[in-house]
Design an enzyme around this catalytic site. Sequence first.
Site, PDB file in Angstrom:
ATOM      1  N   ILE A  95       1.349 -24.812  84.551  1.00 51.90           N
ATOM      2  CA  ILE A  95       1.384 -26.149  83.956  1.00 51.90           C
ATOM      3  C   ILE A  95       0.136 -26.233  83.083  1.00 51.90           C
ATOM      4  CG2 ILE A  95       1.299 -28.628  84.350  1.00 51.90           C
ATOM      5  CD1 ILE A  95       2.749 -28.200  86.950  1.00 51.90           C
ATOM      6  N   PRO A  96       0.300 -26.146  81.771  1.00 49.14           N
ATOM      7  CA  PRO A  96      -0.841 -25.878  80.883  1.00 49.14           C
ATOM      8  C   PRO A  96      -1.683 -27.102  80.540  1.00 49.14           C
ATOM      9  CG  PRO A  96       1.167 -26.005  79.596  1.00 49.14           C
ATOM     10  CD  PRO A  96       1.582 -26.146  81.045  1.00 49.14           C
ATOM     11  N   CYS A  97      -2.359 -27.667  81.524  1.00 45.55           N
ATOM     12  CA  CYS A  97      -3.241 -28.805  81.264  1.00 45.55           C
ATOM     13  C   CYS A  97      -4.440 -28.395  80.410  1.00 45.55           C
ATOM     14  CB  CYS A  97      -3.691 -29.455  82.567  1.00 45.55           C
ATOM     15  SG  CYS A  97      -4.576 -28.354  83.685  1.00 45.55           S
ATOM     16  N   HIS A  98      -4.681 -27.087  80.297  1.00 45.35           N
ATOM     17  CA  HIS A  98      -5.786 -26.626  79.454  1.00 45.35           C
ATOM     18  C   HIS A  98      -5.506 -26.880  77.972  1.00 45.35           C
ATOM     19  CE1 HIS A  98      -2.975 -23.199  79.723  1.00 45.35           C
ATOM     20  NE2 HIS A  98      -3.378 -22.902  78.494  1.00 45.35           N
ATOM     21  N   ARG A  99      -4.252 -27.212  77.629  1.00 49.61           N
ATOM     22  CA  ARG A  99      -3.905 -27.471  76.223  1.00 49.61           C
ATOM     23  C   ARG A  99      -4.131 -28.924  75.820  1.00 49.61           C
ATOM     24  NH1 ARG A  99       1.716 -24.032  76.756  1.00 49.61           N
ATOM     25  NH2 ARG A  99       0.700 -22.002  77.123  1.00 49.61           N
TER      26      ARG A  99
END
Length: 287
Positions: A254-258
């Site tokens: 789940i790409p919360c880093h984006r």
Amino acid sequence: MSIPPKTKHSEKSNKLIEVARYIEAHADNKLTLAQLGVIADLSPSRLQRSFKELFGISPKHFQDEIRMRKFKRSLKDGESVTDAIYSSGFGSISRIYGEATRNIGMSPKAYRAGAQGETINYACRSTVLGQMVMAATEKGVCSVQFGDTQAALVSLLSTEFPKATLVHSKAQNTPELDAWITALDNYLSHGAPKPEVPLDLKGTAFQIKVWKFLLSIKEGDVMSYGEVAEQIGSARAVRAVGTACGKNRIGVLIPCHRVLRSDGALGGYRWGLDRKKMLLAMEQQTR
């Protein structure tokens, strides 16, 4: 769901199948029960009841399933998220990330129960981002965490799921988990394609709405917390979006880093800004 073939059904069933095929052919349009009732020669209320008896869902939910199928197909064909939403007939971004998730996810009370009664298998691996632990229930991956030591990561699992039974994975017992963690390690460490694995999202309905939207942000793209809030139909919930990103326990998948601050600054990251920088740099390079 599939529409049954038009064979030895009663006349009423055949009429309802006609309605289903009409919905399928006109899923992009706004359809009313009165309009569909004309096809089946039934009143709107009778159509609603009869359709649900035959197909198990209402005409509206059937139409949304057709739209969702088209939406996913459009994404696979390379359309942008916004284009896919509108071309599949949802009409607004909030529809796809609102209705579908309103009743999904654990309530705060259930979340506080600490996953009582669940068995969670986990495995650890050393990656370019440091030590990684992946944990999964029978539904899918529920946690991907990064840290300095495996012992600290296992302790973190115990803290987050205090009433679950944690089982250290052995490949012969949970081959899927072993394959998933290997695939994710290959993605991080060797540039392999990002793995598609089932996820078991554990959070409040709002958190899950945010996390589901994050899955639509393409590799190499970034958005601000405010943009995410607008896209899910909660423009004023910027702070809540940031909190949901911080509560995400399934790193990378789940790409919360984006998600960045509106001024382009990195903002926060649960597993440290150095890891966030590294992930974004990797994705920019790949793109």
